[in-house]
Scaffold this motif. Structure first.
Motif: not given
Length: 506
Positions: A199, A202-203, A189, A205-210
């Motif tokens: 951090d 954010q990790f 991500v 949120q970014r991974m959950h979006a994928i």
């Protein structure tokens, strides 16, 4: 004839003098594990006991297929030859290990040996579940003493006696105050490392979006010290895993964690993580489900333990061959503290029928690198091979937990773990400090009734707040009032009294 009699009397007299005097030049093992006499060390372990026994041992987790086969065949064949004994392992799943272990101990079942974390030594000592080990260590534990530092033994001494074997002798500073992440997914991500709580968010949120099948997750029954590193400027260490009390490492003052502003900050943070989905409601309070998700490779991060990135890698790669793990400290400029030099403790039960053989078995593991590799990794060529000085395992099945016995004298790095992860682990204790709690044991006997009542209230009313599923603002005042009514202040007063005495003596 007369001369012979005089000579015999003289020899007996000198022998008596030596026996009396030797007590002062070499005090008994009850004072210190210390080195043994050289003749004892040379001969101990070479004479196989005459009687054959079955040693009954309790371990946490689930016994793998290969571990069962290994114990029944290769391991017990070796133990029969070396110690004239048979090993009978009873595994209890992690999700209810403490509950079922205590049931076995409280009912006096004839188990001989069991493992638990070092903070539980004083608990089981207070309850009379375990026996002192000084004489056994002195007689049968010369290799334990040789390969485990004396400071590690000191942490398990209560009232001048030794109550547990500190089986691990490795790095330990900051244990359970780091975070372990799926490094491969972090980089996926677009991130490189973790420095802050933001951090971690954010990790997720970014991974959950994928891929929303991944969970954020940070143990709600642990991990508070990880968050403390960022949420306060002070340096605190927790008294034990129950999260009631903490010590200020700068002032040496013992404090009530559950009455602190820091507790409020942690509770609010976890509540926000539940709302964001980082802590999943379906996993809270369900250890078995959390283990299942980790085994499936779905957890993005969890509490670290100095070497957990190495220990858990195989589990992660069973689910995803590309998985990589890494541990990070928040507020990495802050010092790390050594509370317990070894968090692993093996105890011999009060009901043990074979305490001598239990100590012999413990000693046997560290008697040689061959024994150490054998019980942890299995049979060379069948279960593992040495690859450029590293261990390459040929089976995914877990044998004896390596982390329980990790020893600086015998440690071999796994071949599948990146060098930088090993370097992080080996350098972990650099610039660390000794905790004010090191060597302190809370004897709960004077307040055992109050402790039982306090913990019942804590479990009912505080754990939901800890988990983030009950609002701190809505439920805290009622929870604290109930805790006080149960005798919390009496427990805290006794704890402070004992800690003050400990500080005066040290």
């Amino acid at each position: 004839m007369k001369r012979a009699v005089i000579g015999t009397v003289a020899i007996l007299f000198l022998s008596l003098l030596f026996a009396l005097f030797s007590h002062y030049i070499n005090p008994g093992s009850s004072q210190s594990p210390g080195p043994l006499h050289s003749d004892t060390a040379d001969n101990a372990g070479k004479d196989v006991p005459e009687s054959f026994v079955t040693l009954k041992v309790i371990m946490p987790g689930d016994q793998s297929s290969r571990m069962g086969d290994f114990v029944e065949n290769e391991l017990n064949d070796r133990l029969k030859k070396d110690l004239n004994m048979n090993l009978e392992l009873t595994y209890i799943p992690w999700s209810n290990y403490q509950q079922k272990l205590e049931l076995a101990l409280s009912t006096g079942e004839d188990y001989d040996l069991f493992w638990y974390g070092a903070p539980f030594v004083s608990v089981y000592y207070s309850k009379g579940y375990i026996q002192p080990l000084d004489e056994l260590l002195g007689q049968y534990g010369q290799d334990l003493v040789k390969h485990i530092p004396e400071d590690n033994f000191k942490q398990n001494r209560i009232d001048g006696k030794l109550w547990a074997i500190p089986s691990q002798a490795f790095t330990s500073a900051g244990k359970f105050s780091s975070v372990m992440v799926r490094q491969d997914l972090l980089e996926k991500v677009g991130m490189t490392d973790i420095e802050t709580i933001a951090d971690l968010e954010q990790f997720y949120q970014r991974m959950h979006a994928i891929d929303p099948s991944y969970y954020g997750y940070l143990e709600t029954d642990r991990g508070h010290e990880l968050l403390w590193r960022e949420l306060t400027d002070r340096n605190y260490s927790s008294l034990d895993e129950r999260m009631l009390f903490m010590v200020d490492e700068d002032s040496g003052e013992l404090l009530s964690y559950v009455e602190s502003d820091l507790y409020k900050k942690v509770a609010h943070l976890r509540e926000s993580w539940v709302n964001k989905g980082i802590i999943d409601m379906n996993l809270v309070g369900n250890p078995a489900a959390k283990i299942d998700q980790e085994n499936a490779g779905k957890l993005l991060f969890r509490v670290g333990a100095v070497s957990r990135a190495m220990e858990n890698l195989q589990t992660a790669r069973n689910a995803d061959p590309e998985a990589r793990l890494r541990e990070y400290y928040l507020a990495k400029e802050k010092p790390k503290y050594i509370t317990t030099p070894s968090n692993e403790a093996f105890m011999i039960t009060s009901a043990s029928k074979n305490p001598e053989r239990a100590m012999m078995f413990m000693n046997w593991i560290l008697q040689s690198k061959e024994n150490y590799n054998f019980i942890i990794y299995g049979v060379e060529g069948k279960d593992y091979v040495l690859d450029n000085g590293k261990i390459k395992q040929l089976t995914n099945d877990q044998l004896m937990y390596e982390w329980m016995w990790r020893n600086k004298d015998y440690f071999i790095a796994p071949a599948n773990v990146e060098d930088d992860v090993i370097e992080d682990m080996l350098a972990n204790d650099e610039n660390s400090r000794i905790s004010k709690l090191s060597g302190f044991h809370f004897n709960e006997a004077p307040v055992k009734n109050e402790i039982a009542q306090v913990m019942a209230v804590y479990k009912e009313k505080f754990e939901p707040i800890n988990f983030g599923i009950a609002s701190y603002d809505q439920y805290y005042d009622d929870a604290l009032a109930a805790l006080k009514k149960a005798g919390f202040d009496i427990v805290f007063a006794e704890l402070k009294k004992q800690f003050s005495e400990f500080q005066r003596q040290h």
